[in-house]
Motif scaffolding. Structure first.
Motif, PDB file in Angstrom:
ATOM      1  N   GLY A 213       2.837   5.931  -3.361  1.00 17.57           N
ATOM      2  CA  GLY A 213       3.951   6.846  -3.619  1.00 17.57           C
ATOM      3  C   GLY A 213       4.967   6.977  -2.510  1.00 17.57           C
ATOM      4  N   ASP A 214       4.779   6.257  -1.406  1.00 17.87           N
ATOM      5  CA  ASP A 214       5.746   6.348  -0.302  1.00 17.87           C
ATOM      6  C   ASP A 214       6.653   5.121  -0.330  1.00 17.87           C
ATOM      7  OD1 ASP A 214       7.136   6.964   1.945  1.00 17.87           O
ATOM      8  OD2 ASP A 214       5.407   7.071   3.291  1.00 17.87           O
ATOM      9  N   SER A 215       7.513   5.062  -1.352  1.00 16.97           N
ATOM     10  CA  SER A 215       8.372   3.884  -1.526  1.00 16.97           C
ATOM     11  C   SER A 215       9.352   3.713  -0.376  1.00 16.97           C
ATOM     12  CB  SER A 215       9.152   4.001  -2.840  1.00 16.97           C
ATOM     13  OG  SER A 215       8.267   3.973  -3.931  1.00 16.97           O
ATOM     14  N   ALA A 216       9.826   4.825   0.179  1.00 19.19           N
ATOM     15  CA  ALA A 216      10.811   4.739   1.274  1.00 19.19           C
ATOM     16  C   ALA A 216      10.210   4.014   2.474  1.00 19.19           C
ATOM     17  CB  ALA A 216      11.273   6.137   1.659  1.00 19.19           C
ATOM     18  N   ALA A 217       8.971   4.373   2.826  1.00 21.25           N
ATOM     19  CA  ALA A 217       8.315   3.699   3.954  1.00 21.25           C
ATOM     20  C   ALA A 217       8.043   2.241   3.618  1.00 21.25           C
ATOM     21  CB  ALA A 217       7.014   4.414   4.301  1.00 21.25           C
ATOM     22  N   GLY A 218       7.645   1.986   2.372  1.00 24.19           N
ATOM     23  CA  GLY A 218       7.409   0.612   1.946  1.00 24.19           C
ATOM     24  C   GLY A 218       8.668  -0.221   2.045  1.00 24.19           C
ATOM     25  N   LYS A 219       9.791   0.384   1.651  1.00 24.74           N
ATOM     26  CA  LYS A 219      11.064  -0.345   1.695  1.00 24.74           C
ATOM     27  C   LYS A 219      11.444  -0.704   3.130  1.00 24.74           C
ATOM     28  CE  LYS A 219      15.643  -0.231  -0.387  1.00 24.74           C
ATOM     29  NZ  LYS A 219      16.556   0.504  -1.284  1.00 24.74           N
ATOM     30  N   LEU A 220      11.220   0.225   4.065  1.00 26.05           N
ATOM     31  CA  LEU A 220      11.525  -0.049   5.475  1.00 26.05           C
ATOM     32  C   LEU A 220      10.689  -1.215   5.991  1.00 26.05           C
ATOM     33  CD1 LEU A 220      11.803   3.578   6.934  1.00 26.05           C
ATOM     34  CD2 LEU A 220      13.658   1.920   6.670  1.00 26.05           C
TER      35      LEU A 220
ATOM     36  N   PHE B 104       0.832  -1.199   0.000  1.00 28.19           N
ATOM     37  CA  PHE B 104       0.000   0.000   0.000  1.00 28.19           C
ATOM     38  C   PHE B 104       0.870   1.253   0.000  1.00 28.19           C
ATOM     39  CE2 PHE B 104      -2.171   3.405   2.303  1.00 28.19           C
ATOM     40  CZ  PHE B 104      -3.304   3.563   1.526  1.00 28.19           C
ATOM     41  N   LYS B 105       1.912   1.257   0.817  1.00 28.27           N
ATOM     42  CA  LYS B 105       2.821   2.416   0.873  1.00 28.27           C
ATOM     43  C   LYS B 105       3.442   2.675  -0.506  1.00 28.27           C
ATOM     44  CE  LYS B 105       2.730   3.704   5.258  1.00 28.27           C
ATOM     45  NZ  LYS B 105       2.277   5.065   5.631  1.00 28.27           N
TER      46      LYS B 105
END
Length: 320
Positions: A6-13, A1-2
């Motif tokens: 558009g929030d790839s950085a949060a998704g990656k974490l 979902f992240k």
């Protein structure tokens, strides 16, 4: 979902936390690798994929991404080898043959690519990407009739498949059926009024019909939608030069240079206008400016060499 929002950085974490807690959960490794691939961190993506393929050497998603990464890095021979292995492991999977064909096309192995595209279509006759790719090859080779036959059903689907309609119009142009191509472009332009590529394509086709007035209106429309759209600017300038409207052509280009002073392509376009006007001295300095902005610009060096040849400055011409 992240990632999707558009929030790839949060998704990656979140993914990194997943693989720490569950290192055998392969979808997380694959998504991490895809994120690095999207950021052109190819070496990091390959390393992450190692965590997948070391655990499951026949993981379809992992094999597919590895081959695509190799293609993006110009490693076409290795990509072909890997996709060939994938077709042996998954002989009933159309996408395996399609990906192999894409690698072979990148390696200029057209005959083999066509055979694999046909194999993909044998396994799935409605495989849209394979239909489009095969039609592209057929159009480039002048075998237009089967391309038109295969593209028509795709182009008539609802909702319409835009790439199929654009490619069908290209096939009609190659066949000389310009009215049919114009009609497709007009329909697309109505459906997608904010896409500058469509008036460009329509204008280019109208030029083929020697409808300069209509073509000019379409090029102007493309530039209205996207003032810095270089292909449309080039067509508009070429039309100006063809009609000997030199001042208009120069004004167009210089206006864009004012907006993008570091664009070497615009300096090159201005040099074309200056040569057409007979102002070779100014054209030379403009080409030198283009080379200063983009030292690897082959067209700029070639055009400069042509200028020097015309001026009997043969040593300068040879150097360029």
């Amino acid at each position: 979902f992240k990632i999707l929002t558009g929030d790839s950085a949060a998704g990656k974490l979140l993914l990194e936390d997943v693989v720490k807690k569950a290192p055998d959960y392969l979808p997380a490794w694959i998504t991490l690798a895809q994120l690095d691939a999207d950021d052109k961190k190819y070496a990091d993506a390959v390393t992450l994929l190692g965590n997948v393929l070391s655990r499951d050497p026949q993981n379809l998603e992992g094999m597919m991404l590895k081959g695509r990464l190799e293609l993006q890095q110009g490693q076409t021979a290795q990509a072909i080898t890997d996709f060939e292995a994938m077709t042996r492991i998954f002989p009933k999977l159309p996408v395996a043959f399609y990906q192999l064909a894409m690698a072979q096309l990148a390696n200029n192995e057209t005959t083999k690519a066509v055979a694999n595209l046909n194999q993909a279509l044998t396994l799935n006759p409605k495989y849209g990407d394979a239909i489009l790719s095969l039609a592209e090859v057929q159009i480039r080779s002048g075998n237009v009739a089967p391309a038109i036959a295969s593209l028509k059903p795709l182009a008539q689907q609802q909702p319409p498949i835009v790439p199929a309609r654009v490619l069908l119009a290209e096939a009609y142009r190659a066949q000389g059926s310009l009215d049919s191509a114009v009609q497709i472009y007009r329909d697309l332009e109505k459906a997608y009024p904010k896409d500058p590529q469509l008036p460009l394509l329509l204008g280019t086709t109208l030029l083929q019909q020697k409808n300069n007035t209509g073509a000019r209106a379409e090029f102007d429309q493309a530039l209205k939608l996207a003032p810095d759209y270089l292909p449309a600017l080039e067509q508009a300038v070429n039309l100006d030069l063809m009609e000997k409207q030199y001042a208009n052509a120069q004004q167009r280009v210089q206006q864009q240079i004012g907006q993008n002073p570091k664009a070497a392509a615009l300096q090159l376009l201005l040099a074309n206008v200056l040569v057409a006007r007979g102002d070779t001295n100014q054209a030379e300095s403009t080409l030198l400016k283009a080379i200063e902005l983009e030292p690897d610009s082959q067209p700029a060096y070639l055009m400069l060499a042509q200028l020097y040849t015309a001026a009997n400055q043969n040593q300068k011409a040879l150097a360029d």
